[in-house]
Write an enzyme that holds these catalytic residues in place. Structure first.
Site, PDB file in Angstrom:
ATOM      1  N   ALA A 127      -2.174   0.547  -3.382  1.00  0.00           N
ATOM      2  CA  ALA A 127      -2.802  -0.685  -3.879  1.00  0.00           C
ATOM      3  C   ALA A 127      -1.744  -1.845  -3.548  1.00  0.00           C
ATOM      4  O   ALA A 127      -0.748  -2.070  -4.459  1.00  0.00           O
ATOM      5  CB  ALA A 127      -2.939  -0.545  -5.411  1.00  0.00           C
ATOM      6  N   PRO A 131      -6.557 -10.484  -4.287  1.00  0.00           N
ATOM      7  CA  PRO A 131      -7.215 -11.795  -3.891  1.00  0.00           C
ATOM      8  C   PRO A 131      -6.452 -12.656  -3.330  1.00  0.00           C
ATOM      9  O   PRO A 131      -7.169 -13.604  -2.471  1.00  0.00           O
ATOM     10  CB  PRO A 131      -8.079 -11.905  -5.283  1.00  0.00           C
ATOM     11  CG  PRO A 131      -8.454 -10.752  -5.864  1.00  0.00           C
ATOM     12  CD  PRO A 131      -6.819  -9.830  -5.583  1.00  0.00           C
ATOM     13  N   ALA A 133      -3.263 -12.399  -2.241  1.00  0.00           N
ATOM     14  CA  ALA A 133      -1.929 -11.843  -1.526  1.00  0.00           C
ATOM     15  C   ALA A 133      -2.637 -10.561  -0.677  1.00  0.00           C
ATOM     16  O   ALA A 133      -2.656  -9.725  -1.002  1.00  0.00           O
ATOM     17  CB  ALA A 133      -0.866 -11.244  -2.474  1.00  0.00           C
ATOM     18  N   TYR A 238      11.791  -2.864  -0.340  1.00  0.00           N
ATOM     19  CA  TYR A 238      12.586  -2.077   0.596  1.00  0.00           C
ATOM     20  C   TYR A 238      12.026  -0.565   1.172  1.00  0.00           C
ATOM     21  O   TYR A 238      11.717  -0.466   2.119  1.00  0.00           O
ATOM     22  CB  TYR A 238      13.789  -1.730  -0.152  1.00  0.00           C
ATOM     23  CG  TYR A 238      14.719  -0.646   0.708  1.00  0.00           C
ATOM     24  CD1 TYR A 238      15.414  -0.996   1.933  1.00  0.00           C
ATOM     25  CD2 TYR A 238      14.637   0.581   0.369  1.00  0.00           C
ATOM     26  CE1 TYR A 238      16.121   0.134   2.593  1.00  0.00           C
ATOM     27  CE2 TYR A 238      15.265   1.744   1.128  1.00  0.00           C
ATOM     28  CZ  TYR A 238      16.065   1.283   2.176  1.00  0.00           C
ATOM     29  OH  TYR A 238      16.549   2.259   3.047  1.00  0.00           O
ATOM     30  N   GLU A 247       3.086   3.389   9.478  1.00  0.00           N
ATOM     31  CA  GLU A 247       1.632   2.928   9.045  1.00  0.00           C
ATOM     32  C   GLU A 247       1.212   2.033  10.456  1.00  0.00           C
ATOM     33  O   GLU A 247      -0.107   2.298  10.911  1.00  0.00           O
ATOM     34  CB  GLU A 247       1.721   1.779   7.738  1.00  0.00           C
ATOM     35  CG  GLU A 247       0.260   1.484   7.629  1.00  0.00           C
ATOM     36  CD  GLU A 247      -0.071   0.702   6.451  1.00  0.00           C
ATOM     37  OE1 GLU A 247      -1.195  -0.023   6.268  1.00  0.00           O
ATOM     38  OE2 GLU A 247       0.920   0.473   5.980  1.00  0.00           O
ATOM     39  N   ARG A 248       1.957   1.090  10.817  1.00  0.00           N
ATOM     40  CA  ARG A 248       1.643   0.520  12.052  1.00  0.00           C
ATOM     41  C   ARG A 248       1.525   1.304  13.540  1.00  0.00           C
ATOM     42  O   ARG A 248       0.402   1.158  14.177  1.00  0.00           O
ATOM     43  CB  ARG A 248       2.608  -0.782  12.376  1.00  0.00           C
ATOM     44  CG  ARG A 248       2.291  -1.624  11.026  1.00  0.00           C
ATOM     45  CD  ARG A 248       3.417  -2.807  11.130  1.00  0.00           C
ATOM     46  NE  ARG A 248       2.850  -3.603  10.192  1.00  0.00           N
ATOM     47  CZ  ARG A 248       3.692  -4.481   9.184  1.00  0.00           C
ATOM     48  NH1 ARG A 248       5.247  -4.460   9.757  1.00  0.00           N
ATOM     49  NH2 ARG A 248       3.220  -5.260   8.312  1.00  0.00           N
TER      50      ARG A 248
END
Length: 382
Positions: A127, A131, A133, A238, A247-248
């Site tokens: 998480a 809303p 950020a 960090y 993730e990318r």
């Protein structure tokens, strides 16, 4: 890892075949259509995936995992996207949340959570977004305040993948609001029977209808201090920055799978469809458009393969990962759009897979960091 291309290793090829058989058997198009209608992948499918060895791919065998590496994560992603099953949240569970625990968690945290993530008893989510950020993680307002042997969490999250299903949620929050990025921590919430935790709407999205992307609410949610990832406050930013390159890269792998599926569907279609007395594939425009797409796809695959090889050597940095995410997600959008055009009016019909792919592709340029944020990150290396 053996020499040669990562996806040609015999064990990886065998794993890909095994995953493909499982998905074809347990998630055929009619089943996936039902999940899209329901807005969530059936919980029982997670259990079946666990039984098939698809959860905890990279978790150390010491904690019940399968001891694989990113090749196996990429293979699962590819097999999902080749079938249009891109709403299933196992890659996030396996290759985003689990690595946080395995890399930064205390020994107690690893033993508490990782084995249950492998069996599917625990389904995870992270998480981050709120809303107010999104890409700016320093702007999160969710608070975790120390109170004796507990943290009390208050805040709201949105756009959370696996939001309706997950019962182990890594919550990015502020433990020291005055410390900027040094005040960010990750606190895990086990939601079963957790007072003050509430799932909000399963959000109505443009695409990825089977993904339970949700709002989450935390109102005086009390969790043990032992749920602070790593046991030290202020390490969250960090930890996030260290894991965002993977993730990318995952999003780049997803895009490549979608590109390959779009190309295969379109080539089959233009070989069958007639117009003006001949097959669409016989028109020079069709040939040229698909030649351009095939070339872009080949270049994209070469770059992704290079990024994966670099990542396996632990050398993938934020710049290169951002380049992969930017280029592949934008390339996917272009190619899927070109492919849809070759379907003509049928491409605009929701029942055709290419139309679904067009909707699903749009978010790839947003989540995991928008294309604009990727450009900012890349520009820092100039």
């Amino acid at each position: 890892m053996t020499s040669g291309k990562w996806d040609e290793d015999e064990s990886v090829v065998m794993f890909a075949e095994s995953v493909g058989r499982f998905l074809d058997r347990e998630a055929p198009p009619e089943v996936y259509a039902k999940w899209r209608e329901d807005g969530v992948v059936d919980r029982a499918f997670w259990t079946k995936a666990a039984e098939a060895g698809l959860l905890g791919l990279s978790i150390d065998p010491e904690y019940g995992g399968h001891g694989g590496d990113f090749r196996h994560e990429a293979t699962l992603i590819r097999q999902l996207f080749l079938r249009g099953l891109n709403a299933f949240g196992a890659p996030l569970h396996n290759a985003i949340v689990a690595p946080y625990i395995q890399m930064y968690g205390t020994e107690d945290q690893k033993r508490r959570w990782l084995p249950k993530m492998v069996t599917g008893e625990l389904i995870s989510a992270i998480a981050m977004s709120e809303p107010g950020a999104g890409s700016d993680l320093q702007g999160v307002r969710t608070r975790a305040v120390r109170d004796g042997d507990s943290y009390v969490i208050n805040g709201q999250k949105t756009f959370i993948t696996n939001g309706q299903t997950a019962n182990l949620i890594a919550v990015v929050c502020k433990t020291d609001p005055e410390a900027g990025s040094r005040g960010v921590s990750i606190v895990f919430v086990e939601t079963d029977g957790c007072a003050g935790f509430q799932r909000g709407r399963n959000l109505d999205k443009l695409g990825l209808e089977a993904a339970d992307t949700s709002e989450l609410f935390f109102e005086d949610v009390r969790v043990p201090v032992e749920n602070l990832l790593g046991g030290t406050e202020g390490q969250g930013f960090y930890q996030l920055m260290q894991k965002l390159p993977q993730e990318r890269l995952m999003i780049a792998v997803q895009a490549l799978g979608a590109i390959d599926r779009a190309m295969a569907l379109t080539i089959d279609y233009v070989k069958e469809r007639n117009a003006f007395g001949k097959k669409l594939i016989e028109f020079q425009n069709t040939q040229f458009k698909l030649a351009e797409c095939k070339t872009e796809a080949a270049v994209a695959k070469a770059f992704v393969d290079d990024c994966i090889e670099t990542h396996l050597r632990e050398g993938l940095d934020a710049t290169k990962a951002s380049m992969a995410k930017l280029w592949l997600s934008e390339c996917e959008a272009r190619i899927v759009d070109e492919c849809l055009q070759l379907f003509g009016g049928y491409g605009y019909m929701a029942e055709y897979p290419i139309a679904q792919m067009y909707r699903d592709a749009r978010v790839q340029r947003i989540y995991g960091g928008t294309s604009e944020i990727m450009k900012v990150l890349i520009s820092r290396s100039l």
